[in-house]
Design a protein around this motif. Structure first.
Motif, short mmCIF file in Angstrom:
data_model
loop_
_atom_site.label_atom_id
_atom_site.label_comp_id
_atom_site.label_asym_id
_atom_site.label_seq_id
_atom_site.Cartn_x
_atom_site.Cartn_y
_atom_site.Cartn_z
N ILE A 188 0.87 -1.18 -0.06
CA ILE A 188 0.17 -0.01 -0.11
C ILE A 188 1.07 1.28 0.04
CG2 ILE A 188 -1.83 1.30 1.36
CD1 ILE A 188 -2.57 -1.34 2.54
N ASP A 189 0.51 2.09 -0.72
CA ASP A 189 1.42 3.31 -0.82
C ASP A 189 1.08 4.15 0.47
OD1 ASP A 189 2.82 5.71 -1.62
OD2 ASP A 189 1.30 6.59 -2.97
N THR A 190 2.24 4.48 1.07
CA THR A 190 2.40 5.15 2.48
C THR A 190 2.31 6.87 2.37
OG1 THR A 190 4.72 4.78 2.46
CG2 THR A 190 3.35 3.08 3.80
N HIS A 191 2.44 7.33 1.11
CA HIS A 191 2.44 8.81 0.90
C HIS A 191 1.12 9.39 1.52
CE1 HIS A 191 3.12 12.54 -1.07
NE2 HIS A 191 2.06 12.65 -1.29
N ASP A 192 1.32 10.42 2.14
CA ASP A 192 0.25 11.14 2.83
C ASP A 192 -0.46 10.21 3.94
OD1 ASP A 192 -1.06 13.55 3.17
OD2 ASP A 192 -2.68 12.90 1.95
N VAL A 193 0.10 9.26 4.41
CA VAL A 193 -0.55 8.51 5.55
C VAL A 193 0.01 9.02 6.86
CG1 VAL A 193 -0.41 6.39 6.66
CG2 VAL A 193 -0.42 6.12 4.08
N PRO A 194 -0.82 9.36 7.85
CA PRO A 194 -0.62 10.05 9.00
C PRO A 194 0.11 9.08 9.56
CG PRO A 194 -2.84 10.07 8.92
CD PRO A 194 -2.24 9.15 7.60
N GLY A 195 1.39 9.84 10.70
CA GLY A 195 2.28 8.94 11.36
C GLY A 195 1.77 8.14 12.09
N GLU A 196 0.59 8.33 12.86
CA GLU A 196 -0.10 7.42 13.76
C GLU A 196 -0.65 5.94 13.04
OE1 GLU A 196 -0.29 11.41 15.21
OE2 GLU A 196 -0.87 10.50 13.22
N VAL A 197 -0.84 6.11 11.74
CA VAL A 197 -1.46 5.01 11.07
C VAL A 197 -0.22 4.23 10.41
CG1 VAL A 197 -3.11 4.28 9.48
CG2 VAL A 197 -3.63 6.35 10.86
N ARG A 198 0.94 5.03 10.12
CA ARG A 198 1.86 4.42 9.11
C ARG A 198 2.35 2.83 9.85
NH1 ARG A 198 5.41 6.31 5.35
NH2 ARG A 198 4.61 8.26 5.67
N LEU A 205 2.37 -8.04 5.94
CA LEU A 205 1.79 -9.21 6.14
C LEU A 205 1.24 -9.66 4.46
CD1 LEU A 205 -0.40 -11.35 7.16
CD2 LEU A 205 -1.92 -9.39 7.26
N MET A 206 1.07 -8.51 3.52
CA MET A 206 0.85 -8.81 2.35
C MET A 206 2.08 -9.19 1.58
SD MET A 206 -1.46 -5.41 1.60
CE MET A 206 -1.84 -5.91 -0.20
N SER A 207 3.31 -8.98 2.22
CA SER A 207 4.39 -9.31 1.46
C SER A 207 4.77 -10.92 1.60
CB SER A 207 5.62 -8.74 1.95
OG SER A 207 6.83 -9.36 1.50
N ARG A 208 4.32 -11.38 3.02
CA ARG A 208 4.42 -12.68 3.62
C ARG A 208 3.27 -13.58 2.95
NH1 ARG A 208 5.07 -10.14 8.49
NH2 ARG A 208 2.81 -10.68 9.30
N LEU A 209 2.15 -12.94 2.53
CA LEU A 209 0.99 -13.60 1.78
C LEU A 209 1.54 -13.74 0.47
CD1 LEU A 209 -2.20 -11.87 3.10
CD2 LEU A 209 -1.41 -14.26 3.68
N GLY A 210 2.38 -12.95 -0.11
CA GLY A 210 2.74 -12.97 -1.45
C GLY A 210 3.66 -14.09 -1.84
N ARG A 211 4.69 -14.26 -0.52
CA ARG A 211 5.47 -15.25 -0.77
C ARG A 211 4.87 -16.67 -0.56
NH1 ARG A 211 8.46 -11.46 2.44
NH2 ARG A 211 8.06 -12.69 4.41
N THR A 212 3.91 -16.85 0.34
CA THR A 212 3.24 -17.99 0.66
C THR A 212 2.44 -18.28 -0.77
OG1 THR A 212 2.94 -17.26 2.92
CG2 THR A 212 1.63 -18.91 1.96
#
Length: 464
Positions: free
Chosen positions: A211-221, A230-237
């Motif tokens: 997910i693009d983290t541009h303009d994502v608030p620091g509290e949510v980053r 998690l998506m990276s691990r799912l991709g590898r799986t």
């Protein structure tokens, strides 16, 4: 009834505007109390002045005080457009000199006390009561009379509420404006979260890109970073699964076709001996297929993503390698292979998964026995290798693997050209992945006697 789902915007508004609402209620109560106090102070002075005017109409006649207040003078004195006024004048000896007979009896009051003001009721009307002892004239021996003056509360309440309104209404207007500003600010502040929600909901289920983290608030980053991991691990799986399915489909296609061909041939034969020969070939093909399936399942079980499923426990590599090697003695005798074991002098404690380590040793010994010629030698050795690692090696008398092939020998389905033994090319790939799961390093080199190969696996020693 379904409980409404919690919303961040609603919680922020409640925490920001809730205290303001509480403060407004407290301020309104304080303003009303002050307004009542100031209203009483203002109108209590008027009651005291009325009482003094009434006392001015008291005369001493025959040594006793008398109230000479005409009806016209009383109407003028007690006239009020909003409230009702009541009074009563009592002599020092308790004789009523004049006034309203419905006035309640006052509390005991010293003659030297200051005028008192309190809440009471006259003819079921709530009133503000003034009680005082006052001299009849200015003489030094003037007798005292007790004066009660009561007034209903309409003017006082109206004045108090007007004061409260003048204080609270501007504050209420400010809170309304603050609510609008806060609502707008929160909506703008949460806009990146809405865009983030759409970015996730609009993507395909097959899209596991970060997910693009541009303009994502620091509290949510941090949350987005965890989702990306998690998506990276799912991709590898999923990659592992897709690769396994593709490998399995590719590898099973040939043996299954062979089985079908053998079955078709057996069905066409009438000669018992030929049928028996076909059945023998079917058994061999089924055995190869069974081995291939086991290796494919083992390969899937030992993917790098399977690390969380490992059960690591302290293990003596010396004793365990000997135990596994003993299981291969019958197979070695059957193939006329000299299977030997050379253990270390001391226990070699490592952290390992027993089942996976057995699979690693089995594959290396199987590979060594399979490719060694009849009458050859296979040796399993264990020993220390430095201060922080130990070594498990299997030497064989098989064909030497060329240097240029030693890197590729651990790839899936890679087989050396010119070999006569049946194999799927998965055994060393499984060994390599199990070694990786144990943070071990595997090498391949020529045997020390110049004949065959030596596979060595270096395990980290257990701390402590």
């Amino acid at each position: 009834m379904r409980k409404p789902e919690p919303r961040l915007q609603r919680k922020l508004l409640a925490w920001l505007l809730g205290p303001l609402a509480v403060l407004l209620v407290l301020d309104t109560a304080a303003a009303y109390w002050n307004a009542q106090r100031f209203s009483n102070l203002a109108y209590d002075r008027a009651l005291l002045e009325i009482a003094r005017e009434i006392v001015l109409h008291v005369r001493i006649e025959g040594g006793r005080p008398r109230l000479n207040l005409s009806e016209a003078a009383g109407n003028v004195l007690l006239l009020d457009q909003e409230d009702l006024l009541f009074y009563r004048v009592v002599a020092d000896d308790g004789a009523v000199l004049g006034g309203d007979v419905g006035m309640p009896q006052p509390p005991q009051m010293p003659r030297s006390a200051k005028p008192q003001f309190y809440a009471d009721a006259v003819r079921e009307h709530p009133v503000r009561m003034m009680l005082a002892w006052m001299p009849v004239n200015t003489g030094t021996a003037a007798p005292l009379v007790r004066v009660q003056v009561a007034e209903t509360l309409r003017k006082r309440s109206r004045f108090a509420w007007e004061m409260v309104a003048n204080v609270v209404l501007p504050q209420l207007l400010l809170i309304v404006m603050a609510t609008a500003v806060v609502w707008f600010g929160i909506s703008r502040g949460l806009a990146p979260l809405q865009r983030l929600r759409h970015a996730v909901s609009d993507r395909s289920h097959l899209d596991l890109s970060p997910i693009d983290t541009h303009d994502v608030p620091g509290e949510v980053r941090p949350l987005v970073d965890e989702v990306n991991q998690l998506m990276s691990r799912l991709g590898r799986t999923f990659d592992f699964q897709n690769r396994f399915v593709a490998d399995a489909a590719h590898q099973l296609k040939t043996p299954v076709s062979g089985l079908k061909a053998q079955i078709e041939l057996a069905l066409r034969e009438n000669d018992v001996e030929r049928v028996r020969h076909s059945l023998a070939q079917l058994y061999i093909s089924a055995d190869r297929l069974s081995r291939l399936v086991r290796q494919l399942l083992s390969l899937a079980r030992n993917e790098p993503g399977a690390l969380d499923a490992m059960q690591l426990q302290p293990l003596d590599l010396n004793a365990y390698a000997l135990e596994v090697s003993m299981d291969w003695v019958p197979e070695a005798i059957k193939r006329h292979i000299d299977l030997g074991f050379e253990g270390g002098e001391h226990a070699l404690m490592i952290d390992a998964d027993r089942d996976r380590l057995r699979e690693l040793i089995n594959n290396l010994i199987d590979n060594a026995i399979r490719y060694s010629q009849s009458g050859g030698r296979v040796t399993v050795r264990t020993g220390g290798s430095g201060a922080d690692q130990c070594r498990l090696s299997i030497s064989d008398d098989g064909p030497a693997i060329p240097v240029q092939e030693r890197e590729r020998i651990f790839e899936r389905f890679h087989r050396l050209l010119g070999t006569q033994e049946d194999g799927s090319g998965l055994g060393l790939a499984i060994v390599s992945e199990i070694a990786t799961l144990h943070r071990a390093r595997i090498t391949l080199e020529e045997d020390t006697d110049g004949v065959g190969n030596t596979f060595s696996v270096f395990f980290p020693l257990r701390a402590g």
